[in-house]
Design an enzyme around this catalytic site. Structure first.
Site, PDB file in Angstrom:
ATOM      1  N   ASP A 295       0.866  -1.174   0.000  1.00 40.08           N
ATOM      2  CA  ASP A 295       0.000   0.000   0.000  1.00 40.08           C
ATOM      3  C   ASP A 295       0.908   1.231   0.000  1.00 40.08           C
ATOM      4  O   ASP A 295       2.135   1.135   0.063  1.00 40.08           O
ATOM      5  CB  ASP A 295      -0.959  -0.036   1.198  1.00 40.08           C
ATOM      6  N   TRP A 296       0.294   2.385  -0.048  1.00 31.66           N
ATOM      7  CA  TRP A 296       0.933   3.696  -0.256  1.00 31.66           C
ATOM      8  C   TRP A 296       2.128   3.938   0.682  1.00 31.66           C
ATOM      9  O   TRP A 296       1.950   4.072   1.889  1.00 31.66           O
ATOM     10  CB  TRP A 296      -0.137   4.752  -0.047  1.00 31.66           C
TER      11      TRP A 296
END
Length: 733
Positions: A295-296
């Site tokens: 994820d980010w």
């Protein structure tokens, strides 16, 4: 063996051979580039330039030709992302793939987007109810159709990969991503998520109107102890296997080829460093063959936030060796540079790189990216009348009528209605995050031809409709004016709830409503006029004292772009409501107990006492279930058992009813929930009509995670519960 599976095997062998061949030609740098995913801003012109061409050719060349980047994500203008026209998307995607076609080995870029309730970043797309609402429909056909329509519209805009669906289960109502889940129940989330994936991918996600999905967020992300996004979950492995893994296991079985990883930590180990979860369980036990994506910025956060790594380079090593195949970096090439160094120094073996890149290339071949098809024609594939009608039906079926005292609803069309409250005239309040923009809160970006609740009521009403409220969520409402206007109206529609949000910006300290909304509600109720409470928003905010005094309560959650019309359809009786709660609606801010509570949670002074229980939802007609039977009183371990029950429409209107089948394992070596949902069916019946329903319970339905953390079925007594009836059977060795 069917012809389809023979062909599938042949296709897999052919892809395996192509991947092997391609991998053998790749340099280390080209391989690590495939593992690198960057945000659009890395290739885009600065947003203040407002250029017609949003991609900077030099930046694109740097990313794709020099750094061999394998994936790009997001929409221009991060973080205030907004939807682009379908034509701009198509042009941008051609530009990106043209750059990839100029690389030495011509490996296509896979472009990803969060299309979590339709093509969220494409203007005028069909935006469905959010997942919590889709769960409330208890209609897997609608989830399947949502998957089909979303894939088709994302494909039509040229993008190739959807970061959806969320397979976390929502058992912590404070969590600001609760609404992205299919609710608190394992079986419901499994059925709805699987249907969505099958609609989205079909038998072959390289088809021109299909698209690969991405399971989010593996695993345990949705149960933070303090309710705040990206904070620790304290989940033991038994609970993980009982409640949080089964939905992901189902997603893998349904064929999802990618998995996005939990941004937070479980039991002290960040998701991106958890070899046990990412490799031992996901690969070894669940048999996942696709690739994982971070994820980010979460790999770097192993160093900056989690203090697990002593340097950014060590963070990359930990994540890759734990089982992360692709890094959502997202704003630079740091992951690429560090991983190249790690391989050259021997700290990360080339075998691990080859493994990750083989997985990524396999999915690119499976998605048909190496043989690009012409883009789908827009006409007939984007925002069709049929898709919009499916969306409206999904919205209607997702609305929960929770209270209807003295049959206040449906309203007569000629009734004079006073509408007030901050959510009554906002499209954003019905859509939530990931809608046109990341947080979904910028009302002026919404398509103005869509109707808010107020506008939909105004269109249907023949009586007087008066609106007292500000034009924005935070605008003060003139309480005195509400009191004065009430005199000339038959009923007050009080529209309360939350402003849109997602992820960390949606963290809150309490489920209580804003005091201004409570004051408005108290004033409206004090007028003595009948009040219908409508709530909109992603979480069950505490409404107990208001709901107890209101004549009617409608729980709207986030019903999407057609939500205004769907709510008006129900208010006026043009549609008979049939939504049921996919969560337990808490009575108080700390009264958080799911429906499948353990016996100890309902012992002595402990009680399950939500404002509205899981599965609650009224209709304008009435239904009864009867004659619940099991096929046998005794079965052997490993056998199925069939259950039958009758359901009848005992009222005066045609309507839909969802019949819920629960079981209870009476005594076991690990404490069992008081009941667990194991099957459901939704049926439409005319007044007086009845139908006999049959269900098959499998050994898996009777199983649990035993003392040794293995799934088992123990001999003993079981109960089956439907409505007010209960029957038993015994499992013998």
């Amino acid at each position: 063996m069917t012809g389809h599976s023979v062909n599938a095997q042949e296709t897999n062998k052919a892809i395996e051979s192509k991947v092997k061949n391609l991998l053998s030609q790749m340099t280390l740098e080209e391989k690590v580039g495939q593992m690198t995913q960057v945000d659009f801003t890395v290739i885009g012109v600065p947003k203040e330039q407002n250029a017609e061409d949003q991609i900077d050719p030099a930046k694109l060349e740097d990313a794709v030709l020099k750094h061999h980047v394998g994936s790009i994500l997001n929409t221009p203008f991060t973080p205030d992302n907004k939807a682009q026209s379908i034509d701009i998307w198509r042009k941008m995607m051609r530009t990106v793939q043209d750059a990839a076609a100029r690389t030495r080995l011509k490996i296509p870029v896979i472009y990803g987007i969060d299309a979590i309730h339709g093509a969220t970043y494409t203007q005028n797309s069909v935006l469905f109810p959010q997942a919590i609402n889709m769960a409330a429909t208890f209609n897997s056909d609608l989830a399947f159709k949502e998957g089909e329509i979303t894939a088709r519209e994302v494909r039509a805009s040229g993008q190739q990969w959807n970061f959806s669906t969320v397979m976390d289960i929502g058992r912590q109502p404070l969590w600001p991503r609760l609404w992205e889940t299919f609710g608190e129940d394992v079986h419901l989330a499994t059925v709805m998520g699987t249907a969505y994936i099958k609609g989205h991918q079909g038998d072959d996600f390289s088809a021109a109107d299909k698209l690969p999905t991405c399971l989010k967020h593996y695993v345990g992300y949705s149960y933070p102890l303090n309710g705040k996004d990206r904070t620790p979950a304290w989940i033991g492995e038994r609970m993980l296997r009982e409640y949080f893994l089964p939905t992901f296991e189902a997603g893998v079985k349904a064929g999802a080829p990618t998995v996005m990883v939990n941004s937070a930590e479980v039991d002290g180990i960040p998701g991106h460093a958890n070899h046990h979860y990412l490799t031992t369980i996901l690969r070894g036990e669940l048999g996942f063959k696709g690739f994982t994506v971070s994820d980010w910025a979460d790999i770097e956060r192993l160093y900056t936030r989690d203090k697990m790594a002593a340097s950014p380079k060590e963070a990359v090593k930990i994540a890759v060796m734990a089982g992360i195949d692709m890094s959502m970096v997202p704003f630079d090439f740091s992951f690429y540079d560090l991983l190249v160094d790690l391989v050259k120094s021997g700290e990360v073996p080339m075998s691990r790189i080859d493994e990750a890149v083989s997985r990524i290339l396999t999915v690119k071949y499976q998605a048909g990216l190496f043989e690009p098809k012409p883009l789908l024609p827009i006409e007939g594939n984007f925002a069709t009348a049929e898709a919009i009608e499916t969306n409206r039906q999904a919205a209607r079926e997702s609305i929960v009528l929770a209270k209807n005292e003295h049959n206040i609803l449906p309203l007569k069309k000629d009734a004079n209605i006073l509408v007030t409250g901050p959510t009554a005239n906002l499209l954003s309040a019905m859509n939530g995050g990931w809608t046109v923009s990341w947080q979904g809160a910028t009302e002026e970006l919404y398509p103005q031809e869509k109707l808010t609740v107020l506008e939909a009521i105004q269109e249907k009403a023949t009586g007087k409709v008066t609106y007292v409220g500000g034009d924005a969520f935070d605008a003060p409402i003139d309480v005195q004016k509400v009191i004065d206007e009430a005199k000339d109206h038959d009923v007050i529609l009080l529209s309360l709830g939350e402003h849109p949000y997602t992820e960390t910006p949606g963290n809150i300290e309490t489920l209580n409503l804003d005091q201004a909304q409570v004051d408005l509600a108290n004033a409206a109720i004090a007028t003595g006029k009948p009040v219908v409470l409508l709530t909109l928003g992603g979480r069950p905010r505490i409404i107990t004292s208001i709901a107890e005094r209101a004549s009617g309560v409608i729980l709207g959650f986030l019903p999407g772009m057609e939500g205004g019309e769907a709510i008006a359809d129900i208010l006026y009786g043009d549609y008979n409501p049939n939504g049921k709660l996919p969560i337990s609606y808490p009575r108080n801010t700390n009264g958080i107990t799911p429906y499948d509570y353990k016996p100890i949670e309902s012992f002595e002074s402990n009680i399950y006492n939500p404002l509205y229980p899981f599965g609650h939802g009224l209709s304008y007609t009435t239904f009864e279930t009867s004659d619940l039977k099991v096929e046998k009183e005794k079965i052997n371990i490993g056998e199925n058992i069939n259950v039958t029950v009758n359901v009848k429409n005992t009222g005066s209107l045609k309507g839909k009813e969802t019949v819920l089948v629960y079981i209870n394992d009476v005594a076991a070596s690990v404490t069992r929930p008081n009941k667990q949902l194991k099957a459901f069916k939704k049926v439409e019946l005319n007044p007086g009509q009845s139908e006999s329903l049959s269900f098959t319970l499998t050994p898996r339905d009777l199983s649990f995670i035993g003392v040794d953390l293995k799934r088992i079925v123990e001999p003993g007594d079981f109960k089956v519960m439907v409505g007010n009836e209960m029957v038993g059977f015994t499992v013998t060795k």
